[in-house]
Design an enzyme around this catalytic site. Sequence first.
Site, PDB file in Angstrom:
ATOM      1  N   LYS A 189     -53.778 159.509 161.763  1.00  0.00           N
ATOM      2  CA  LYS A 189     -55.226 159.672 161.971  1.00  0.00           C
ATOM      3  C   LYS A 189     -56.001 158.432 161.528  1.00  0.00           C
ATOM      4  O   LYS A 189     -57.224 158.372 161.673  1.00  0.00           O
ATOM      5  CB  LYS A 189     -55.721 160.897 161.204  1.00  0.00           C
ATOM      6  CG  LYS A 189     -55.100 162.177 161.722  1.00  0.00           C
ATOM      7  CD  LYS A 189     -55.520 163.395 160.955  1.00  0.00           C
ATOM      8  CE  LYS A 189     -54.984 164.657 161.605  1.00  0.00           C
ATOM      9  NZ  LYS A 189     -53.518 164.616 161.855  1.00  0.00           N
TER      10      LYS A 189
ATOM     11  N   LYS B 105     -43.706 151.693 152.451  1.00  0.00           N
ATOM     12  CA  LYS B 105     -44.549 151.320 151.305  1.00  0.00           C
ATOM     13  C   LYS B 105     -43.813 150.456 150.277  1.00  0.00           C
ATOM     14  O   LYS B 105     -44.435 149.646 149.593  1.00  0.00           O
ATOM     15  CB  LYS B 105     -45.120 152.577 150.630  1.00  0.00           C
ATOM     16  CG  LYS B 105     -46.165 153.289 151.491  1.00  0.00           C
ATOM     17  CD  LYS B 105     -46.803 154.451 150.758  1.00  0.00           C
ATOM     18  CE  LYS B 105     -47.758 155.194 151.663  1.00  0.00           C
ATOM     19  NZ  LYS B 105     -48.501 156.252 150.962  1.00  0.00           N
TER      20      LYS B 105
ATOM     21  N   ASN C  88     -41.488 168.195 136.954  1.00  0.00           N
ATOM     22  CA  ASN C  88     -40.697 167.868 138.139  1.00  0.00           C
ATOM     23  C   ASN C  88     -39.417 168.688 138.164  1.00  0.00           C
ATOM     24  O   ASN C  88     -38.919 169.118 137.120  1.00  0.00           O
ATOM     25  CB  ASN C  88     -40.345 166.369 138.132  1.00  0.00           C
ATOM     26  CG  ASN C  88     -39.772 165.915 139.463  1.00  0.00           C
ATOM     27  OD1 ASN C  88     -40.308 166.260 140.513  1.00  0.00           O
ATOM     28  ND2 ASN C  88     -38.692 165.157 139.427  1.00  0.00           N
ATOM     29  N   ARG C  89     -38.923 168.917 139.395  1.00  0.00           N
ATOM     30  CA  ARG C  89     -37.657 169.646 139.542  1.00  0.00           C
ATOM     31  C   ARG C  89     -36.566 168.963 138.713  1.00  0.00           C
ATOM     32  O   ARG C  89     -35.794 169.613 138.014  1.00  0.00           O
ATOM     33  CB  ARG C  89     -37.294 169.656 141.034  1.00  0.00           C
ATOM     34  CG  ARG C  89     -36.048 170.393 141.389  1.00  0.00           C
ATOM     35  CD  ARG C  89     -35.898 170.473 142.893  1.00  0.00           C
ATOM     36  NE  ARG C  89     -35.809 169.147 143.528  1.00  0.00           N
ATOM     37  CZ  ARG C  89     -35.703 168.937 144.823  1.00  0.00           C
ATOM     38  NH1 ARG C  89     -35.695 169.974 145.646  1.00  0.00           N
ATOM     39  NH2 ARG C  89     -35.619 167.730 145.329  1.00  0.00           N
TER      40      ARG C  89
ATOM     41  N   THR D  75     -47.669 152.986 155.912  1.00  0.00           N
ATOM     42  CA  THR D  75     -47.295 154.365 155.599  1.00  0.00           C
ATOM     43  C   THR D  75     -45.780 154.527 155.689  1.00  0.00           C
ATOM     44  O   THR D  75     -45.041 153.555 155.862  1.00  0.00           O
ATOM     45  CB  THR D  75     -48.105 155.335 156.493  1.00  0.00           C
ATOM     46  OG1 THR D  75     -47.840 156.663 156.062  1.00  0.00           O
ATOM     47  CG2 THR D  75     -47.779 155.203 157.962  1.00  0.00           C
TER      48      THR D  75
ATOM     49  N   LYS E 231     -36.761 162.466 135.826  1.00  0.00           N
ATOM     50  CA  LYS E 231     -37.737 161.617 136.524  1.00  0.00           C
ATOM     51  C   LYS E 231     -39.139 161.790 135.932  1.00  0.00           C
ATOM     52  O   LYS E 231     -39.924 160.847 135.890  1.00  0.00           O
ATOM     53  CB  LYS E 231     -37.722 161.906 138.026  1.00  0.00           C
ATOM     54  CG  LYS E 231     -36.595 161.137 138.714  1.00  0.00           C
ATOM     55  CD  LYS E 231     -36.296 161.617 140.105  1.00  0.00           C
ATOM     56  CE  LYS E 231     -37.333 161.253 141.128  1.00  0.00           C
ATOM     57  NZ  LYS E 231     -36.936 161.723 142.489  1.00  0.00           N
TER      58      LYS E 231
ATOM     59  N   ALA F  81     -35.959 166.890 135.597  1.00  0.00           N
ATOM     60  CA  ALA F  81     -36.723 166.544 134.383  1.00  0.00           C
ATOM     61  C   ALA F  81     -36.670 165.048 134.072  1.00  0.00           C
ATOM     62  O   ALA F  81     -37.670 164.456 133.650  1.00  0.00           O
ATOM     63  CB  ALA F  81     -36.174 167.335 133.194  1.00  0.00           C
TER      64      ALA F  81
ATOM     65  N   TYR G  16     -51.273 168.055 154.101  1.00  0.00           N
ATOM     66  CA  TYR G  16     -52.223 168.840 154.881  1.00  0.00           C
ATOM     67  C   TYR G  16     -51.538 169.223 156.186  1.00  0.00           C
ATOM     68  O   TYR G  16     -50.535 168.632 156.582  1.00  0.00           O
ATOM     69  CB  TYR G  16     -53.521 168.061 155.158  1.00  0.00           C
ATOM     70  CG  TYR G  16     -53.290 166.787 155.911  1.00  0.00           C
ATOM     71  CD1 TYR G  16     -53.082 165.596 155.233  1.00  0.00           C
ATOM     72  CD2 TYR G  16     -53.226 166.779 157.299  1.00  0.00           C
ATOM     73  CE1 TYR G  16     -52.837 164.435 155.916  1.00  0.00           C
ATOM     74  CE2 TYR G  16     -52.973 165.612 157.993  1.00  0.00           C
ATOM     75  CZ  TYR G  16     -52.779 164.442 157.294  1.00  0.00           C
ATOM     76  OH  TYR G  16     -52.510 163.287 157.969  1.00  0.00           O
TER      77      TYR G  16
END
Length: 283
Positions: A16, A66, A151-152, A62, A156, A154, A225
């Site tokens: 977009k 990045k 975080n899933r 994007t 990190k 730990a 989104y």
Amino acid sequence: MKDQYAVIGNPIEHSKSPWIHAKFAAQTGEPVEYGRILGPLGGFEREVRQFIASGGRGMNVTVPFKLDAHAFADSLSPRAAAAGAVNTLAFGPDGVRGDNTDGVGLVRDIEVNLGVSLKGARILLLGAGGAARGVVLPIFDRAPAALTIVNRTAAKAHQLVDQFAQNAADCGVRFSGGGADSGGIVDSGCYDVIVNATAGSLDAALPDCDDGAFGANTLAYDMMYGAQPTVFMQHATKLGARASDGLGMLVEQAAESFFIWRGVRPDGGAVLRELRQMLAAKA
Ligand code: ATR
């Protein structure tokens, strides 16, 4: 002839950004033309060099480029260096400057568009990947009382806490982190703001998070989104919290890039309202 800008990514057809920047250009009267470039995997640098050679002035970057942009830039803003990722390139006489506007975009959407001040707030950040890393310093800049990262994995979360511990101390922010499965919510009770920075919403997965973290005064913000509210937003709404998707972050990170390139700050809120109406009409 207008000054040339573009977004590069792969895939790129649904971006977009060209629509958003065309609105900014119309709003501000800046002579900006903004296109989209499908970067071949492994061919980021060649595409960017070609764009520069053809007179391009700047780019948004994007997924999945990045990190390539971070490596490519001749110099980095402090926030891009801290994020370890670049979403904005500016081409000037001093070479290629890399910046990262994602964190400021998040903060502006929360504070300006959604009207929730982060000053003194207790904030929970879910996720510890690139998206989470990019927003830590801009959040500290708003002087919250506390930031907790869960975080899933730990380890990190602990890495991020180590990386930014000094910044947190400098800003007077209570800063902690852990794993979702190991008592990660060091600061228990409900939060003022919960930001979902996991990639979970991409595959409709709900990140682990104690239901007690959500209250009637909590803003639950998903960086993702889509046409429908994400699973995280639905979950938060069920628990009585206010929920927002990340469309405003997308618009505000673009506004900050536009400001870097042109020195003029567009009105992100107006463009966000128009974008929402357009998406609702299509749905
Ligand atoms: P990004 O640049 O989008 O942040 P990333 O660096 O790969 O991508 O990080 C993805 C983040 O989403 C990580 O925090 C990841 O958790 P792990 O560190 O445990 O891998 C998190 N994530 C991805 N899928 C998830 C899921 N289904 N539930 C919870 N967390 C998830």
